[in-house]
Design a protein around this motif. Structure first.
Motif, PDB file in Angstrom:
ATOM      1  N   ALA A 265       3.035  -4.850  14.279  1.00 53.73           N
ATOM      2  CA  ALA A 265       3.470  -3.436  13.639  1.00 53.73           C
ATOM      3  C   ALA A 265       4.065  -3.058  14.842  1.00 53.73           C
ATOM      4  O   ALA A 265       4.812  -2.365  14.505  1.00 53.73           O
ATOM      5  CB  ALA A 265       2.540  -3.085  13.428  1.00 53.73           C
TER       6      ALA A 265
ATOM      7  N   THR B 289       1.394  -1.037   8.905  1.00 52.63           N
ATOM      8  CA  THR B 289      -0.348  -1.637   9.798  1.00 52.63           C
ATOM      9  C   THR B 289      -0.948  -2.113   8.601  1.00 52.63           C
ATOM     10  O   THR B 289      -0.946  -1.718   6.622  1.00 52.63           O
ATOM     11  CB  THR B 289      -0.852  -0.418  10.008  1.00 52.63           C
ATOM     12  N   LYS B 290      -1.328  -3.094   9.620  1.00 52.04           N
ATOM     13  CA  LYS B 290      -2.285  -4.340   8.439  1.00 52.04           C
ATOM     14  C   LYS B 290      -3.873  -2.797   8.146  1.00 52.04           C
ATOM     15  O   LYS B 290      -4.627  -2.645   8.440  1.00 52.04           O
ATOM     16  CB  LYS B 290      -3.447  -5.304   9.687  1.00 52.04           C
TER      17      LYS B 290
ATOM     18  N   LEU C 104       4.340   2.638   9.306  1.00 51.58           N
ATOM     19  CA  LEU C 104       3.052   3.269   8.406  1.00 51.58           C
ATOM     20  C   LEU C 104       2.479   1.809   7.099  1.00 51.58           C
ATOM     21  O   LEU C 104       1.580   1.264   6.996  1.00 51.58           O
ATOM     22  CB  LEU C 104       2.977   4.577   7.722  1.00 51.58           C
TER      23      LEU C 104
ATOM     24  N   ALA D  36      -7.126  -1.882  10.490  1.00 50.94           N
ATOM     25  CA  ALA D  36      -6.257  -1.563  11.391  1.00 50.94           C
ATOM     26  C   ALA D  36      -5.722   0.338  11.667  1.00 50.94           C
ATOM     27  O   ALA D  36      -6.078   0.881  11.252  1.00 50.94           O
ATOM     28  CB  ALA D  36      -5.081  -2.237  11.880  1.00 50.94           C
ATOM     29  N   THR D  37      -6.400   0.962  13.028  1.00 49.93           N
ATOM     30  CA  THR D  37      -6.155   1.549  13.614  1.00 49.93           C
ATOM     31  C   THR D  37      -3.840   1.829  13.389  1.00 49.93           C
ATOM     32  O   THR D  37      -3.490   1.277  13.255  1.00 49.93           O
ATOM     33  CB  THR D  37      -6.080   1.594  15.089  1.00 49.93           C
ATOM     34  N   PRO D  38      -4.263   2.911  12.504  1.00 47.66           N
ATOM     35  CA  PRO D  38      -2.728   3.243  12.234  1.00 47.66           C
ATOM     36  C   PRO D  38      -1.954   4.194  13.402  1.00 47.66           C
ATOM     37  O   PRO D  38      -2.463   4.276  14.564  1.00 47.66           O
ATOM     38  CB  PRO D  38      -2.388   4.414  11.451  1.00 47.66           C
ATOM     39  N   ILE D  39      -0.500   3.425  13.044  1.00 55.93           N
ATOM     40  CA  ILE D  39       0.362   3.884  14.590  1.00 55.93           C
ATOM     41  C   ILE D  39       0.655   4.656  14.370  1.00 55.93           C
ATOM     42  O   ILE D  39       1.247   5.879  13.157  1.00 55.93           O
ATOM     43  CB  ILE D  39       2.286   2.200  14.152  1.00 55.93           C
TER      44      ILE D  39
END
Length: 273
Positions: free
Chosen positions: A194, A250-251, A247, A254-257
């Motif tokens: 990511a 993003t797994k 977006l 997981a915390t959004p980038i």
């Protein structure tokens, strides 16, 4: 025979070479078949290798950063044992060796970060379009963007604005070529970490912004308020496209980038307009 003739013309024979490459590998890359298919396979191998290398660079930098943090904690513990309150004070012995390792790993981490950024920008230039405006045939997605902005009219009235700002038109002419480009598709297939995807989106945003600003600062385009509104909409659609790529990578769970770095690139256009 025609296929064999075409292949031989570029220096590739129909059978495996006598040395250096096994028949199995020769068959695997498909040289015995159609030359066009062979080119596609070789290009796919090259792209996969490049993306793998980017993932490796990021992983190496991340590992160095983590180890540097670990050594920083060990330095603090050692200084406490030595009765030194300020970690900036030069010491000798064990704490000095740990501090050296901490600083070296931090330096390596920064070097990997710079390498990743440089490599990503180089790949975006190769796969999406070169800087030379005189070598711009629109085959690559950002070359297409340059041609689109060059030919777009921004001195509009309300009627022409309504026609020009149609999302269907903009999707076909400006967004579609990026969305369907090979680089965008490959990155969107979850082949990158990511953080690497973010770097790719940042580089494409940076390149898109440079193209638009370069054309704006030439001063040969007439603008009015309707035209500024049209350009703003086009910029927002590009922003959403690049942010969506990040977006979507993003797994789940997981915390959004944070995509603020992408939006920051396009703020320069908003300020110029």
């Amino acid at each position: 025979d025609d296929i064999g003739h075409d292949v031989s013309a570029v220096g590739v024979g129909r059978g495996p070479p006598s040395e250096g490459m096994s028949s199995a590998l020769w068959e695997k890359i498909g040289v015995g078949g159609k030359f066009g298919e062979t080119q596609e396979k070789i290009m796919q191998i090259k792209i996969d290798a490049e993306l793998c290398a980017l993932n490796g660079i990021y992983a190496a930098g991340n590992a160095c950063s983590a180890l540097s943090g670990l050594f920083a904690e060990l330095v603090e513990e050692c200084l406490q044992d030595e009765g030194v309150a300020d970690s900036s004070v030069r010491t000798t012995g064990k704490s000095s060796m740990l501090a050296f390792a901490r600083d070296e790993l931090a330096s390596h981490s920064r070097s990997y970060e710079r390498l990743l950024k440089q490599r990503v920008r180089s790949l975006i230039t190769d796969w999406c379009g070169a800087d030379d405006v005189f070598d711009c045939d629109g085959r690559l997605c950002l070359q297409n963007l340059r041609l689109f902005i060059e030919n777009e009219e921004y001195n509009l009235d309300s009627a022409s604005f309504k026609t020009q700002e149609s999302e269907e038109r903009l999707e076909v002419e400006i967004i579609g070529p990026v969305r369907t480009s090979q680089i965008f598709i490959e990155v969107g297939q979850d082949k990158c970490d990511a953080a690497v995807t973010l770097q790719m989106a940042e580089a494409m945003s940076w390149k898109s912004t440079e193209i638009i600003l370069d054309l704006l600062f030439r001063g040969d385009k007439a603008f009015n308020d309707w035209g500024a509104m049209l350009l703003s909409k086009q910029v927002r659609m590009l922003q959403n496209l690049y942010c969506g790529l990040v977006l979507d990578s993003t797994k789940a769970g997981a915390t959004p980038i944070n995509t603020a770095s992408i939006l920051k690139q396009f703020q320069r256009i908003n300020q110029a307009v």
